[in-house]
Design an enzyme around this catalytic site. Structure first.
Site: not given
Length: 387
Positions: A70, A235, A241, A225, A232
């Site tokens: 991380e 998606c 959206c 995204c 898209c």
């Protein structure tokens, strides 16, 4: 009301935001199971060993490895992180090994990954965990956030993936997804917009499948995204959206006005004596903090000033300007001129010291060993090409 604003209002009236919110988590979890990333090296750890099991279903994750990943993933893409991550864990397999290591060792392993304050914070946090928590990571996001270099979102990710806790994240990918799907106005970096996004992130958090959900947010923002040319058509939210329905995908999230970065010009002094090169440890804070680099001068166009400074290290045989380099930082662009000074081998000056001795501001290093130290990437490249 303009025609475009009227169309937006009409579009939003046909969508109940609560319905989008209700479907958001289960849709994302289903997408992640089928299309998400499942084979990243930090996803397959169990008690410190590769498990081969799906990380979102694995309650016995190794929080140390999750934490290292991380931190490395902050402001750095996955493809760039993977080789550094593997080398880092080979050298420091657990938090005690990292805490016991010297900062020089840590910086050497980190060299080339950039944003070096992350490495310094990683080392400091390892010592904090080793000495305060007995080498056991706390599982509470609040306690994790108290570690150097760990912010709210990173602490939540460690808690989710390392301990199976329920917590929301809000990194750059998540901000972009939320801004588009829910049409959140405002620059994400602003305090007001960040507060709104945190509230939404907390509200969307599911009661179960949290690991898949959080991983799905990361994967979806990184692969579908995306900042530019998002997919898209692939998606799962393309009907819900708001940015897609209103033709505002390229507009959202709003971007802060781009600043013209100032330039900072310095002279890098490549001072050699036979097989040795003179290196200087940079201050612990600031750019390249704690790394070894070349000594610097403010100007390269005053040979008299440069010779005067260099002569304190020995007799100058030659002094010549060589091609420099440009390196971009977050807040400025560094323009580095390079001046190569060759000294007589028998000249008095800074004496060679063993690398294991206490750190000093400057030291002579054999050129074969120099590139193995913790060096900024452009300095390592320069040394490899010139020596």
């Amino acid at each position: 009301m303009t025609e475009r604003a009227s169309n937006r209002a009409s579009t939003r009236a046909s969508i109940r935001p609560s319905t989008i919110a209700d479907r958001f988590a289960p849709t994302l979890v289903a997408w992640q199971r089928t299309h998400g990333r499942h084979a990243l090296p930090w996803q397959q750890t169990e008690s410190g060993r590769d498990s081969g099991r799906d990380p979102a279903r694995n309650p016995a994750r190794n929080p140390y490895r999750v934490w290292v990943a991380e931190i490395m993933l902050q402001q750095t893409q996955v493809a760039a992180v993977i080789p550094f991550y593997r080398r880092f864990l080979d050298r420091f397999p657990d938090v005690t090994a990292l805490a016991d290591a010297s900062l020089d060792d840590v910086m050497r392993c980190w060299s080339g990954l950039g944003y070096y304050s992350r490495a310094r914070n990683l080392h400091a946090a390892a010592r904090h965990v080793a000495y305060r928590y007995g080498g056991v990571f706390p599982d509470d996001p609040g306690a994790l956030e108290s570690l150097p270099g760990v912010g709210r979102s990173t602490a939540a990710a460690i808690a989710v993936f390392g301990f199976g806790r329920r917590a929301a994240i809000l990194d750059g990918n998540v901000k972009r997804v939320l801004a588009r799907v829910f049409a959140i106005e405002g620059v994400p970096a602003s305090a007001a917009t960040t507060r709104r996004m945190w509230s939404l992130a907390e509200a969307l958090l599911p009661s179960h499948d949290v690991g898949h959900y959080i991983q799905g947010l990361m994967d979806f923002g990184a692969t579908v995204c995306t900042p530019r040319n998002p997919a898209c058509g692939l998606c799962p939210f393309h009907r819900d959206c708001i940015a897609n329905r209103e033709g505002r995908v390229a507009e959202l999230p709003h971007r802060a006005r781009r600043k013209i970065l100032p330039e900072r010009r310095v002279a890098m002094l490549l001072i050699t004596r036979g097989n040795d090169v003179l290196l200087e440890r940079r201050p612990p804070t600031g750019i390249w903090g704690g790394l070894w680099s070349l000594p610097e001068a403010v100007r390269a166009d005053d040979p008299g000033e440069l010779r005067s400074r260099i002569e304190r290290f020995g007799d100058v045989m030659s002094l010549a300007s060589e091609p420099g380099f440009t390196h971009g930082f977050t807040h400025f662009v560094l323009q580095a001129d390079v001046v190569h000074a060759r000294l007589r081998e028998t000249s008095p000056g800074v004496q060679p010291t063993h690398l294991a001795s206490p750190p000093e501001p400057m030291r002579w290093v054999d050129r074969a060993d120099a590139v193995e130290l913790g060096l900024p990437a452009p300095i390592r490249t320069l040394l490899r090409s010139r020596l």
